[in-house]
Design a protein around this motif. Structure first.
Motif, mmCIF file in Angstrom:
data_model
loop_
_atom_site.group_PDB
_atom_site.id
_atom_site.type_symbol
_atom_site.label_atom_id
_atom_site.label_comp_id
_atom_site.label_asym_id
_atom_site.label_seq_id
_atom_site.Cartn_x
_atom_site.Cartn_y
_atom_site.Cartn_z
ATOM 1 N N GLU A 265 -10.770 -0.421 5.756
ATOM 2 C CA GLU A 265 -11.018 -1.236 4.565
ATOM 3 C C GLU A 265 -9.881 -2.185 4.195
ATOM 4 N N SER A 266 -8.690 -1.957 4.732
ATOM 5 C CA SER A 266 -7.557 -2.807 4.352
ATOM 6 C C SER A 266 -6.939 -3.582 5.502
ATOM 7 N N GLN B 159 -8.828 4.038 5.252
ATOM 8 C CA GLN B 159 -7.789 3.122 4.774
ATOM 9 C C GLN B 159 -7.592 1.964 5.755
ATOM 10 N N GLY C 188 0.783 -1.232 0.000
ATOM 11 C CA GLY C 188 0.000 0.000 0.000
ATOM 12 C C GLY C 188 0.810 1.274 0.000
ATOM 13 N N CYS D 24 -0.238 3.926 4.929
ATOM 14 C CA CYS D 24 -1.461 4.723 4.845
ATOM 15 C C CYS D 24 -1.064 6.193 4.903
ATOM 16 N N ASN E 271 -8.138 0.081 -1.656
ATOM 17 C CA ASN E 271 -8.128 -0.485 -0.317
ATOM 18 C C ASN E 271 -8.502 -1.963 -0.340
ATOM 19 N N ARG F 214 -0.442 3.107 -4.710
ATOM 20 C CA ARG F 214 -1.834 3.570 -4.707
ATOM 21 C C ARG F 214 -2.073 4.565 -5.846
#
Length: 252
Positions: A151-152, A148, A96, A129, A108, A101
């Motif tokens: 969801e991840s 972030q 990530g 993140c 995510n 990204r």
């Protein structure tokens, strides 16, 4: 005591010979690592085996991949999966990163898949993140980073989270000429730890290593790492200079 980590991210730089020279210079730089301190070196895929071999016998030094595929295996030309990384004894993997990204449009949801695959193959993820400039200007960075994490990361079990390192990247302060202050870094690290505590409890949150990834240099490392919730750094450009990176590592 929380683990303190300084991680080098070489990105797409250096030839193999240059990388070997850099690693050897680091190993000779007198970086003292006690039981709760680590140096992690994230190198391009072709160099993983070589750097792993160079680090053998040097306590506290580990190798990381800079990425991992979101699929187990199959017809995905050019991708490298978690099983492959495990098979060559890779220790950590960055997941990530802001460049992944932004440039490669990793969502995510995609990163959540990568987290699962990495952990299932014994890799320790360094989960990145952080917010871009427009979000920081709108003062909605906390909500952005919380999303972030939600969801991840927050689908993981408490036991899985013990093997995860979080790295906060203020994207707006990387290569823009803008600088995040030590106070801004500490504020976001404290916020991230609070979010983790809300989901997993104080004990898990207090054990989580959170790194700062916003243009760390030898000149500002000591001030940034002094933050109560800042446990080290994810270092980009400065990690390509042995003396500079060694000085950063000595600041944790």
């Amino acid at each position: 005591m929380r683990k303190k980590i300084v991680a080098a991210n070489w990105k797409m730089n250096l030839t193999l010979a240059q990388g070997e020279k850099l690693v050897n210079e680091l190993l000779q730089a007198g970086i003292a690592l006690d039981a709760h301190k680590e140096v992690v070196i994230a190198v391009p895929f072709p160099y993983l085996i070589t750097v792993k071999e160079l680090l053998k016998g040097h306590k506290g030094f580990y190798v990381a991949a800079q990425n991992v595929a979101a699929e187990k295996a199959g017809a995905f030309t050019g991708e490298v999966n978690a099983e492959m990384l495990h098979s060559i004894h890779t220790d950590y993997v960055i997941i990530g990163h802001s460049e992944r990204r932004e440039l490669f449009h990793e969502s995510n949801a995609t990163l959540a898949k990568k987290m699962d695959l990495a952990l299932s193959h014994g890799l320790k993820p360094i989960f990145c993140c952080g917010e871009p400039l427009d979000v920081r200007k709108a003062e909605t960075q906390n909500a952005f980073v919380a999303k972030q994490l939600e969801e991840s990361l927050f689908h993981l079990s408490p036991d899985q989270l013990k093997h995860v390192v979080v790295a906060y990247e203020p994207i707006w302060a990387i290569g823009t000429g803008l600088t995040a202050s030590a106070a801004q870094a500490q504020d976001m690290h404290a916020f991230i730890r609070k979010q983790v505590a809300g989901r997993y409890g104080e004990a898990v949150a207090n054990d989580l290593t959170i790194l700062y990834g916003g243009s760390v240099k030898a000149a500002n490392a000591t001030e940034i790492f002094a933050g109560a919730d800042v446990d080290g750094g994810l270092v980009g450009g400065a990690s390509l200079v042995a003396a500079e990176f060694a000085a950063i590592a000595k600041a944790i």
